[in-house]
Motif scaffolding. Sequence first.
Motif, mmCIF file in Angstrom:
data_model
loop_
_atom_site.group_PDB
_atom_site.id
_atom_site.type_symbol
_atom_site.label_atom_id
_atom_site.label_comp_id
_atom_site.label_asym_id
_atom_site.label_seq_id
_atom_site.Cartn_x
_atom_site.Cartn_y
_atom_site.Cartn_z
ATOM 1 N N ALA A 41 37.080 32.652 41.100
ATOM 2 C CA ALA A 41 35.815 32.286 41.738
ATOM 3 C C ALA A 41 36.037 31.835 43.171
ATOM 4 N N ILE A 42 37.113 31.085 43.399
ATOM 5 C CA ILE A 42 37.413 30.625 44.762
ATOM 6 C C ILE A 42 37.643 31.812 45.686
ATOM 7 N N PHE A 43 38.466 32.756 45.236
ATOM 8 C CA PHE A 43 38.746 33.926 46.061
ATOM 9 C C PHE A 43 37.551 34.875 46.109
ATOM 10 N N GLY A 44 36.885 35.051 44.946
ATOM 11 C CA GLY A 44 35.774 35.992 44.883
ATOM 12 C C GLY A 44 34.597 35.583 45.743
ATOM 13 N N PHE A 45 34.222 34.300 45.661
ATOM 14 C CA PHE A 45 33.090 33.829 46.446
ATOM 15 C C PHE A 45 33.493 33.442 47.859
ATOM 16 N N GLY A 46 34.759 33.039 48.024
ATOM 17 C CA GLY A 46 35.202 32.611 49.344
ATOM 18 C C GLY A 46 35.011 33.674 50.398
ATOM 19 N N GLY A 47 35.455 34.898 50.082
ATOM 20 C CA GLY A 47 35.315 35.980 51.045
ATOM 21 C C GLY A 47 33.863 36.314 51.332
ATOM 22 N N SER A 48 33.022 36.316 50.294
ATOM 23 C CA SER A 48 31.610 36.652 50.477
ATOM 24 C C SER A 48 30.890 35.609 51.332
ATOM 25 N N ILE A 49 31.171 34.343 51.057
ATOM 26 C CA ILE A 49 30.501 33.276 51.799
ATOM 27 C C ILE A 49 30.950 33.258 53.254
ATOM 28 N N ILE A 50 32.247 33.441 53.476
ATOM 29 C CA ILE A 50 32.746 33.478 54.853
ATOM 30 C C ILE A 50 32.131 34.654 55.609
ATOM 31 N N SER A 51 32.062 35.810 54.950
ATOM 32 C CA SER A 51 31.448 36.985 55.587
ATOM 33 C C SER A 51 29.991 36.719 55.934
ATOM 34 N N LEU A 160 30.687 39.789 41.524
ATOM 35 C CA LEU A 160 31.429 41.011 41.223
ATOM 36 C C LEU A 160 32.909 40.868 41.572
ATOM 37 N N ASN A 161 33.205 40.233 42.695
ATOM 38 C CA ASN A 161 34.602 40.004 43.073
ATOM 39 C C ASN A 161 35.324 39.185 42.006
ATOM 40 N N THR A 162 34.648 38.127 41.534
ATOM 41 C CA THR A 162 35.238 37.262 40.514
ATOM 42 C C THR A 162 35.502 38.043 39.239
ATOM 43 N N PHE A 163 34.532 38.843 38.846
ATOM 44 C CA PHE A 163 34.664 39.637 37.629
ATOM 45 C C PHE A 163 35.837 40.605 37.732
ATOM 46 N N VAL A 164 35.959 41.271 38.881
ATOM 47 C CA VAL A 164 37.050 42.234 39.072
ATOM 48 C C VAL A 164 38.410 41.534 38.987
ATOM 49 N N ILE A 165 38.546 40.399 39.638
ATOM 50 C CA ILE A 165 39.820 39.670 39.640
ATOM 51 C C ILE A 165 40.208 39.252 38.220
ATOM 52 N N VAL A 166 39.242 38.696 37.482
ATOM 53 C CA VAL A 166 39.525 38.207 36.129
ATOM 54 C C VAL A 166 39.833 39.363 35.183
ATOM 55 N N LEU A 167 38.970 40.359 35.155
ATOM 56 C CA LEU A 167 39.133 41.449 34.194
ATOM 57 C C LEU A 167 40.420 42.233 34.452
ATOM 58 N N ALA A 168 40.758 42.448 35.723
ATOM 59 C CA ALA A 168 41.984 43.190 36.041
ATOM 60 C C ALA A 168 43.213 42.467 35.518
ATOM 61 N N ARG A 169 43.222 41.141 35.602
ATOM 62 C CA ARG A 169 44.387 40.387 35.156
ATOM 63 C C ARG A 169 44.456 40.250 33.641
ATOM 64 N N VAL A 170 43.281 40.110 33.019
ATOM 65 C CA VAL A 170 43.277 40.023 31.554
ATOM 66 C C VAL A 170 43.725 41.356 30.948
ATOM 67 N N VAL A 171 43.099 42.445 31.371
ATOM 68 C CA VAL A 171 43.453 43.754 30.838
ATOM 69 C C VAL A 171 44.871 44.134 31.256
ATOM 70 N N GLY A 172 45.243 43.798 32.479
ATOM 71 C CA GLY A 172 46.591 44.097 32.954
ATOM 72 C C GLY A 172 47.651 43.398 32.137
#
Length: 287
Positions: A41-51, A160-172
């Motif tokens: 969430a920190i990385f996923g929302f961080g980039g969006s909010i900064i942008s 969406l960023n948060t979801f991608v980060i989490v799901l990629a690591r769980v499935v990975g």
Amino acid sequence: MFTRIGLFLLTNLAVLVLASVVMSILGVNSTQMSGLLVIAAIFGFGGSIISLLLSKFMAKRGTGAVVITQPRNPTERWLLDTVARQAKAAGIGMPEVAVYDAPEINAFATGANRNNALVAVSTGLLHNMSEDEAEAVLGHEIAHVANGDMITMALLQGVLNTFVIVLARVVGGVIDSALSGNRDGGRGFAYYIIVFVLEMVFGLFATMIAMWFSRHREFRADAGGAQFAGRQKMIAALERLKLNHGQSTLPNQIAAFGIAGSTAKKLFLSHPPLEERIAALRSSTVA
């Protein structure tokens, strides 16, 4: 505002529920998952909010847009007066108004909130559209601001960023364990390659979702343009775009907020086809 916040909260809840279900099915430790969700969430929302916070600055730098402070000619005076009138009708603060040099017919709106926005038009628009058509385009952009589309897109992208980060690591992690037979929780080099590939794949699906929502916003903004300038003016503006439509040269971070979209495959389009937008306006009840 309530609808936007409600959508944001419901989407986040859906992500957490889905993540919990996936975690349970795959046997992922809940403590590890909680930490992953926080970091994601920190990385996923961080980039969006900064942008979002830097959107006006980046838009000006990316397009070379020059803000009109003192009108130098009747066209600039007309631009300021039209935006001021429409902003008042929309109940938002007066945006900055700018012009950028580009041959295409285009315009965009951006900014961190509805009372501190930027509306910019291309020189191509000023040279190739009538005042009625340009008025409708400005109304379209003011509608984007009034609808809070920039904020909504930033929130959606963060989810969406948060979801991608989490799901990629769980499935990975599951794939890596299945391939290596590793049972002690350690991660090898292959795990990071798998996660990288999965982030690319899930990122494509996330982009499809974001672009679907972006296309939905365009219909609302067209309706707003019709409300502020008149339906026939908005239809005429879109017809003009259809005749002169070319590839957008707007930077990627603001392309979704332009009046004209790209020519990508439909699932990745930020804007609906002009024919669909015109048909939607013709069937609307806006005068």
